[in-house]
Design a protein around this motif. Structure first.
Motif, PDB file in Angstrom:
ATOM      1  N   LYS A 101     -26.744 -11.107 -22.902  1.00  0.00           N
ATOM      2  CA  LYS A 101     -27.215  -9.787 -23.324  1.00  0.00           C
ATOM      3  C   LYS A 101     -26.981  -8.745 -22.234  1.00  0.00           C
ATOM      4  N   ARG A 102     -27.120  -9.157 -20.968  1.00  0.00           N
ATOM      5  CA  ARG A 102     -26.850  -8.219 -19.870  1.00  0.00           C
ATOM      6  C   ARG A 102     -25.370  -7.866 -19.797  1.00  0.00           C
ATOM      7  N   LEU A 103     -24.533  -8.744 -20.334  1.00  0.00           N
ATOM      8  CA  LEU A 103     -23.086  -8.499 -20.334  1.00  0.00           C
ATOM      9  C   LEU A 103     -22.666  -7.471 -21.380  1.00  0.00           C
ATOM     10  N   LEU A 104     -23.550  -7.141 -22.304  1.00  0.00           N
ATOM     11  CA  LEU A 104     -23.165  -6.268 -23.412  1.00  0.00           C
ATOM     12  C   LEU A 104     -22.527  -4.964 -22.935  1.00  0.00           C
ATOM     13  N   PRO A 105     -23.090  -4.256 -21.938  1.00  0.00           N
ATOM     14  CA  PRO A 105     -22.420  -3.037 -21.474  1.00  0.00           C
ATOM     15  C   PRO A 105     -20.998  -3.285 -20.993  1.00  0.00           C
ATOM     16  N   ALA A 106     -20.780  -4.385 -20.256  1.00  0.00           N
ATOM     17  CA  ALA A 106     -19.436  -4.696 -19.768  1.00  0.00           C
ATOM     18  C   ALA A 106     -18.500  -5.008 -20.926  1.00  0.00           C
ATOM     19  N   ARG A 107     -18.995  -5.758 -21.908  1.00  0.00           N
ATOM     20  CA  ARG A 107     -18.153  -6.097 -23.052  1.00  0.00           C
ATOM     21  C   ARG A 107     -17.810  -4.853 -23.870  1.00  0.00           C
ATOM     22  N   LYS A 108     -18.791  -3.947 -23.996  1.00  0.00           N
ATOM     23  CA  LYS A 108     -18.527  -2.703 -24.712  1.00  0.00           C
ATOM     24  C   LYS A 108     -17.492  -1.859 -23.978  1.00  0.00           C
ATOM     25  N   LEU A 109     -17.633  -1.809 -22.647  1.00  0.00           N
ATOM     26  CA  LEU A 109     -16.665  -1.045 -21.857  1.00  0.00           C
ATOM     27  C   LEU A 109     -15.249  -1.552 -22.091  1.00  0.00           C
ATOM     28  N   LEU A 110     -15.083  -2.860 -22.003  1.00  0.00           N
ATOM     29  CA  LEU A 110     -13.756  -3.438 -22.185  1.00  0.00           C
ATOM     30  C   LEU A 110     -13.232  -3.215 -23.604  1.00  0.00           C
ATOM     31  N   ALA A 111     -14.095  -3.461 -24.589  1.00  0.00           N
ATOM     32  CA  ALA A 111     -13.663  -3.290 -25.976  1.00  0.00           C
ATOM     33  C   ALA A 111     -13.279  -1.843 -26.258  1.00  0.00           C
ATOM     34  N   ASP A 112     -14.094  -0.896 -25.782  1.00  0.00           N
ATOM     35  CA  ASP A 112     -13.810   0.519 -26.012  1.00  0.00           C
ATOM     36  C   ASP A 112     -12.521   0.952 -25.324  1.00  0.00           C
ATOM     37  N   ALA A 113     -12.256   0.365 -24.155  1.00  0.00           N
ATOM     38  CA  ALA A 113     -11.052   0.743 -23.408  1.00  0.00           C
ATOM     39  C   ALA A 113      -9.782   0.367 -24.160  1.00  0.00           C
ATOM     40  N   PHE A 114      -9.880  -0.632 -25.038  1.00  0.00           N
ATOM     41  CA  PHE A 114      -8.703  -1.087 -25.761  1.00  0.00           C
ATOM     42  C   PHE A 114      -8.699  -0.678 -27.227  1.00  0.00           C
ATOM     43  N   ASP A 115      -9.786  -0.052 -27.698  1.00  0.00           N
ATOM     44  CA  ASP A 115      -9.862   0.311 -29.113  1.00  0.00           C
ATOM     45  C   ASP A 115      -8.731   1.235 -29.541  1.00  0.00           C
ATOM     46  N   ALA A 116      -8.434   2.241 -28.701  1.00  0.00           N
ATOM     47  CA  ALA A 116      -7.395   3.209 -29.059  1.00  0.00           C
ATOM     48  C   ALA A 116      -5.988   2.611 -28.981  1.00  0.00           C
ATOM     49  N   HIS A 117      -5.860   1.523 -28.215  1.00  0.00           N
ATOM     50  CA  HIS A 117      -4.554   0.873 -28.046  1.00  0.00           C
ATOM     51  C   HIS A 117      -4.747  -0.635 -28.160  1.00  0.00           C
ATOM     52  N   PRO A 118      -5.033  -1.146 -29.348  1.00  0.00           N
ATOM     53  CA  PRO A 118      -5.361  -2.567 -29.509  1.00  0.00           C
ATOM     54  C   PRO A 118      -4.262  -3.503 -29.041  1.00  0.00           C
ATOM     55  N   GLY A 119      -3.006  -3.071 -29.056  1.00  0.00           N
ATOM     56  CA  GLY A 119      -1.925  -3.933 -28.616  1.00  0.00           C
ATOM     57  C   GLY A 119      -2.020  -4.294 -27.145  1.00  0.00           C
ATOM     58  N   ARG A 120      -2.682  -3.451 -26.380  1.00  0.00           N
ATOM     59  CA  ARG A 120      -2.810  -3.718 -24.945  1.00  0.00           C
ATOM     60  C   ARG A 120      -3.616  -4.980 -24.658  1.00  0.00           C
ATOM     61  N   SER A 121      -4.518  -5.339 -25.553  1.00  0.00           N
ATOM     62  CA  SER A 121      -5.356  -6.519 -25.292  1.00  0.00           C
ATOM     63  C   SER A 121      -4.526  -7.790 -25.217  1.00  0.00           C
ATOM     64  N   ASN A 122      -3.321  -7.765 -25.793  1.00  0.00           N
ATOM     65  CA  ASN A 122      -2.432  -8.928 -25.721  1.00  0.00           C
ATOM     66  C   ASN A 122      -1.482  -8.846 -24.533  1.00  0.00           C
ATOM     67  N   GLU A 123      -1.660  -7.820 -23.701  1.00  0.00           N
ATOM     68  CA  GLU A 123      -0.792  -7.617 -22.534  1.00  0.00           C
ATOM     69  C   GLU A 123      -1.546  -7.801 -21.220  1.00  0.00           C
ATOM     70  N   ILE A 124      -2.765  -8.331 -21.286  1.00  0.00           N
ATOM     71  CA  ILE A 124      -3.580  -8.462 -20.079  1.00  0.00           C
ATOM     72  C   ILE A 124      -3.026  -9.561 -19.182  1.00  0.00           C
ATOM     73  N   ALA A 125      -2.814  -9.213 -17.912  1.00  0.00           N
ATOM     74  CA  ALA A 125      -2.345 -10.193 -16.928  1.00  0.00           C
ATOM     75  C   ALA A 125      -3.450 -10.600 -15.961  1.00  0.00           C
ATOM     76  N   ARG A 126      -4.373  -9.689 -15.707  1.00  0.00           N
ATOM     77  CA  ARG A 126      -5.435  -9.990 -14.735  1.00  0.00           C
ATOM     78  C   ARG A 126      -6.678  -9.167 -15.049  1.00  0.00           C
ATOM     79  N   VAL A 127      -7.844  -9.798 -14.923  1.00  0.00           N
ATOM     80  CA  VAL A 127      -9.137  -9.118 -15.047  1.00  0.00           C
ATOM     81  C   VAL A 127      -9.939  -9.405 -13.792  1.00  0.00           C
ATOM     82  N   GLU A 128     -10.392  -8.360 -13.128  1.00  0.00           N
ATOM     83  CA  GLU A 128     -11.245  -8.503 -11.952  1.00  0.00           C
ATOM     84  C   GLU A 128     -12.603  -7.891 -12.257  1.00  0.00           C
ATOM     85  N   ALA A 129     -13.651  -8.664 -12.036  1.00  0.00           N
ATOM     86  CA  ALA A 129     -15.020  -8.183 -12.263  1.00  0.00           C
ATOM     87  C   ALA A 129     -15.794  -8.246 -10.959  1.00  0.00           C
TER      88      ALA A 129
END
Length: 333
Positions: A180-208
């Motif tokens: 539940k504490r992750l929800l803001p982070a998950r929303k941030l990531l999802a929103d960042a890709f909403d306008a360009h959904p194809g980018r989600s299949n181009e992810i090479a690295r995620v740093e948290a």
């Protein structure tokens, strides 16, 4: 320790009459809290938040170093706008070194039948597997705090595996404060890709940055399940096109509360940085923007979870994804 359920009920009724001098709203649910003595403050903070919003019977089993287990009864009430008491019927069971207080026979007779029972588990699971299983068997929903469990001695991978097997093999829904504490982070990531959904299949690295080990592993599992990533020899992951994907998590966040950085295969970077006040800066190829995220408190999370017995499908999917990933990792070793 001897438990007289009838005497406890009578004492709780007496206390509520003294505190309210009015009608008392019927309890909506049982809340069984399992915690070490060190987490009393956290429990009290969460309960204080929902006091007056919901009526409940709260049975708090507190593990201590006392030689003998014991029981005490209290009540907290709030008078609502209809002049009726909204109360917590509280039974505090000190679970001493004799183990009697934590035994199911000490607290299950105190449950009000025919209403939901929620278990809030605020301790490590390793070493307490039998008690955790008993708590599950008596509950309609189990709420854990994975970050806290890891602080108290669990490892994130072992705990997730245990929870995943429970989600697979038992009917009682599970949820985790860490998720539940992750929800803001998950929303941030999802929103960042909403306008360009194809980018989600181009992810090479995620740093948290700024995530505890449990939260970090849940983030990795969520991304893996949502985007179809698979484990490969050596412990890494690949995407649907068999391209390597890296996920790194650091507990320290430098000058921010939470930082997320996503790099695409073409070198494009998307950066999201959140301060302790929830103010978030987003940098993407389209430019910079800001927004405010709400970071839920323990009390808010607890209130939301006791209002629903149903499971969170995304959380269950992430847990079950772990069984596949960890099994693959084990075979590759």
């Amino acid at each position: 320790m001897r438990v007289d359920a009838v005497a406890v009920d009578q004492e709780l009724s007496r206390l509520q009459r003294e505190l309210t001098n009015s009608d008392v709203r019927t309890s909506l649910f049982n809340l069984v809290v399992m915690s070490p003595d060190a987490e009393r403050a956290m429990v009290d903070e969460a309960l204080t938040y929902i006091l007056g919003k919901r009526a409940a019977r709260v049975i708090h089993v507190v593990s201590t170093d006392a030689a003998e287990s014991s029981l005490e009864v209290s009540a907290r009430c709030f008078i609502d706008h209809e002049k009726r008491g909204v109360c917590f019927e509280e039974v505090i069971i000190t679970n001493g070194t004799d183990g009697a207080g934590g035994a199911p026979g000490s607290w299950t007779p105190l449950l009000i039948r025919d209403i939901p029972t929620f278990v809030l588990w605020l301790d490590r699971v390793s070493g307490n597997e039998e008690l955790f299983r008993h708590a599950q068997n008596q509950s309609d929903k189990v709420i854990v705090d994975g970050d806290l469990s890891v602080e108290r001695g669990d490892t994130a991978v072992a705990l997730i595996r245990h929870l995943a097997e429970s989600a697979r093999d038992t009917s009682a829904p599970l949820i985790d404060f860490s998720w539940k504490r992750l929800l803001p982070a998950r929303k941030l990531l999802a929103d960042a890709f909403d306008a360009h959904p194809g980018r989600s299949n181009e992810i090479a690295r995620v740093e948290a940055r700024g995530l505890a080990p449990m939260s970090g592993e849940l983030l990795r599992l969520w991304l893996s399940e949502r985007l179809g990533w698979k484990s490969v020899p050596g412990g890494g992951m690949v995407d649907l096109c068999d391209r390597t994907v890296e996920v790194s998590v650091a507990r320290e966040a430098d000058d921010c509360f939470l930082g997320l950085s996503v790099t695409l295969h073409d070198g494009t970077e998307i950066s999201l940085t959140t301060g302790v006040d929830g103010c978030t800066d987003v940098d993407s190829p389209e430019g910079a923007s800001s927004r405010v995220l709400h970071l839920p408190s323990n009390g808010e999370i607890l209130l939301e979870e006791v209002d629903a017995v149903s499971a969170d499908g995304y959380y269950v999917a992430a847990l079950l994804q772990s069984l596949e990933l960890y099994e693959t990792d084990a075979k590759q070793r």
